[in-house]
Scaffold this motif. Structure first.
Motif, PDB file in Angstrom:
ATOM      1  N   PHE A 337     -13.148  22.084  20.456  1.00 48.85           N
ATOM      2  CA  PHE A 337     -11.709  22.172  20.710  1.00 48.85           C
ATOM      3  C   PHE A 337     -11.192  20.968  21.502  1.00 48.85           C
ATOM      4  O   PHE A 337     -10.035  20.577  21.360  1.00 48.85           O
ATOM      5  N   LEU A 338     -12.053  20.357  22.322  1.00 51.84           N
ATOM      6  CA  LEU A 338     -11.662  19.122  23.008  1.00 51.84           C
ATOM      7  C   LEU A 338     -11.488  17.983  22.003  1.00 51.84           C
ATOM      8  O   LEU A 338     -10.533  17.212  22.062  1.00 51.84           O
ATOM      9  N   ILE A 339     -12.431  17.901  21.050  1.00 52.27           N
ATOM     10  CA  ILE A 339     -12.349  16.855  20.020  1.00 52.27           C
ATOM     11  C   ILE A 339     -11.100  17.054  19.160  1.00 52.27           C
ATOM     12  O   ILE A 339     -10.441  16.089  18.768  1.00 52.27           O
ATOM     13  N   GLN A 340     -10.773  18.323  18.865  1.00 52.50           N
ATOM     14  CA  GLN A 340      -9.560  18.610  18.070  1.00 52.50           C
ATOM     15  C   GLN A 340      -8.308  18.078  18.754  1.00 52.50           C
ATOM     16  O   GLN A 340      -7.387  17.594  18.089  1.00 52.50           O
ATOM     17  N   GLU A 341      -8.280  18.153  20.097  1.00 51.92           N
ATOM     18  CA  GLU A 341      -7.108  17.689  20.848  1.00 51.92           C
ATOM     19  C   GLU A 341      -6.954  16.173  20.780  1.00 51.92           C
ATOM     20  O   GLU A 341      -5.864  15.641  21.044  1.00 51.92           O
ATOM     21  N   MET A 342      -8.039  15.459  20.397  1.00 51.13           N
ATOM     22  CA  MET A 342      -7.959  13.996  20.319  1.00 51.13           C
ATOM     23  C   MET A 342      -6.948  13.527  19.274  1.00 51.13           C
ATOM     24  O   MET A 342      -6.423  12.420  19.353  1.00 51.13           O
ATOM     25  N   SER A 343      -6.659  14.383  18.296  1.00 54.79           N
ATOM     26  CA  SER A 343      -5.685  14.005  17.262  1.00 54.79           C
ATOM     27  C   SER A 343      -4.284  13.843  17.856  1.00 54.79           C
ATOM     28  O   SER A 343      -3.416  13.202  17.261  1.00 54.79           O
ATOM     29  N   LEU A 344      -4.049  14.433  19.037  1.00 53.71           N
ATOM     30  CA  LEU A 344      -2.753  14.264  19.710  1.00 53.71           C
ATOM     31  C   LEU A 344      -2.630  12.863  20.306  1.00 53.71           C
ATOM     32  O   LEU A 344      -1.519  12.357  20.500  1.00 53.71           O
ATOM     33  N   VAL A 345      -3.791  12.244  20.608  1.00 56.54           N
ATOM     34  CA  VAL A 345      -3.790  10.863  21.112  1.00 56.54           C
ATOM     35  C   VAL A 345      -3.491   9.906  19.967  1.00 56.54           C
ATOM     36  O   VAL A 345      -2.654   9.022  20.079  1.00 56.54           O
ATOM     37  N   ASN A 346      -4.198  10.128  18.843  1.00 55.26           N
ATOM     38  CA  ASN A 346      -3.982   9.312  17.651  1.00 55.26           C
ATOM     39  C   ASN A 346      -4.409  10.115  16.430  1.00 55.26           C
ATOM     40  O   ASN A 346      -5.499  10.688  16.428  1.00 55.26           O
ATOM     41  N   PRO A 347      -3.555  10.166  15.381  1.00 59.61           N
ATOM     42  CA  PRO A 347      -3.882  10.976  14.200  1.00 59.61           C
ATOM     43  C   PRO A 347      -5.196  10.578  13.512  1.00 59.61           C
ATOM     44  O   PRO A 347      -5.729  11.338  12.715  1.00 59.61           O
ATOM     45  N   MET A 348      -5.706   9.364  13.795  1.00 59.75           N
ATOM     46  CA  MET A 348      -6.950   8.927  13.152  1.00 59.75           C
ATOM     47  C   MET A 348      -8.155   9.756  13.622  1.00 59.75           C
ATOM     48  O   MET A 348      -9.171   9.823  12.943  1.00 59.75           O
ATOM     49  N   TYR A 349      -8.030  10.405  14.790  1.00 58.68           N
ATOM     50  CA  TYR A 349      -9.150  11.189  15.317  1.00 58.68           C
ATOM     51  C   TYR A 349      -9.142  12.591  14.695  1.00 58.68           C
ATOM     52  O   TYR A 349      -8.634  13.540  15.288  1.00 58.68           O
TER      53      TYR A 349
END
Length: 356
Positions: A337-349
């Motif tokens: 779930f932490l990794i999923q939140e990375m998409s808020l930093v940049n959609p590429m994640y």
């Protein structure tokens, strides 16, 4: 009569529970209908607010008896069915089971928001033996697949449907059926197609936050099937055990299948006992054949109870051993779930559950 005496306590308890249920039938049925029609798109917290707070207050204000904290899962299903769903791949957390209830009881065809593919897996396993037809709106044979499912009475799964539903299905979604004698037909692109018993239809989308038009919500039962932390924790625990103690996990799966079958058989036998007693019409003591049949059914029921108790005891020991690996599964779920939140930093994640 002595053989049946063991059922007396259970039947007396059930009679009391039934009287209470009958008294609260209207209120509970209203909440059940509202839940199936309205709650699919909401998360667990919102559903609990409706079921345990908002709706009981409204019913109480109108003097309609209902359970103050209703168990919506037990209202629609039983342990035997829940065990079957779990074996078919449905996670065992409360939200996933509620989704299973809506999926099987909603008044309209379910549209599942399924970014991790869990609903797809469950539906595929659940209807595999019934000749499930899997298609998509982009499939060149889409219309043929729909016609075949309708005419042959087979389940239909339309995957990756995006945010819009093909207008071809409007009459099917609205259930605008034409009754002609014993036949039921529906108009599909101007052609009358027979609708056979057994036809079911599901939609899945991998979009995590789709923006559906209001008419889509009216035509289908939109269900939020995204993975929850507890649900993922259970799945990761299974994977960890499968890697570290494969024999233990294989034995657990075997026991789950055995327990599910035993519960189903036990329920069937208990219902058979009641049916046999009902059919005696008060002449039980004069009917030697019926007494023999009742005794035989009771014996089978007792044997099933003993086998079930033994299987449950073994299962508890296995679950106790599994708990040693729980911290690994918890950590894994948190990381996902932490990794999923990375998409808020940049959609590429972006990462899929299968990749994870």
């Amino acid at each position: 009569i002595d053989a049946l005496s063991g059922e007396k306590g259970r039947w007396e308890t059930e009679a009391e529970q039934l009287n209470d249920m009958i008294f609260k039938t209207v209120g509970n049925a209203t909440m059940g209908a509202a839940f199936n029609s309205y709650c699919g798109m909401f998360n667990h917290t919102m559903r609990k607010t409706f079921l345990n707070d908002k709706w009981p207050q409204i019913l109480g204000a109108n003097s309609i008896p209902s359970d103050s904290k209703i168990d919506i899962i037990s209202l629609f299903t039983n342990e035997a069915i829940l065990d079957q769903w779990q074996l078919q791949g449905l996670p065992s957390d409360e939200l996933s089971r509620q989704n299973g209830v809506i999926c099987t009881n909603a008044p309209t065809y379910p549209l599942l928001i399924d970014p991790q593919g869990q609903a797809h897996k469950w539906i595929t396993n659940r209807h595999k033996a019934e000749g499930l037809i899997i298609t998509s709106f982009d499939n060149r044979y889409f219309k043929t697949h729909v016609e075949n499912a309708l005419q042959e009475g087979k389940p239909l799964l339309i995957e990756d449907c995006g945010e819009e539903i093909d207008p071809l299905l409007d009459n099917v979604l609205a259930k605008n059926y034409i009754h002609s004698g014993r036949l039921i037909q529906v108009s599909l692109a101007g052609r009358e197609v027979i609708v056979s018993d057994g036809f079911k239809m599901y939609f899945t989308t991998k979009l995590a936050n789709p923006h559906f038009a209001p008419e889509t919500f009216a035509k289908t039962a939109v269900i939020e099937f995204s993975v929850t932390q507890f649900g993922l924790e259970e799945q990761l625990l299974n994977l960890v055990i499968l890697r570290e103690k494969e024999n233990l996990e294989n034995e657990r799966q075997r026991l789950l299948e055995q327990v599910a079958q035993l519960k189903k058989t036990l329920l069937d036998l208990e219902n058979l006992l009641l049916e046999q007693l009902r059919s005696s019409e008060g002449n039980l003591l004069e009917n030697t054949t019926l007494i023999t049949t009742l005794a035989s059914t009771k014996q089978k029921s007792q044997e099933n109870k003993e086998s079930l108790a033994s299987a449950m005891e073994t299962n508890q020991k296995i679950n106790k051993s599994r708990e040693d690996y729980r911290p690994v599964a918890v950590r894994g779920a948190v990381i996902y779930f932490l990794i999923q939140e990375m998409s808020l930093v940049n959609p590429m994640y972006q990462i899929s559950l299968n990749q994870f």
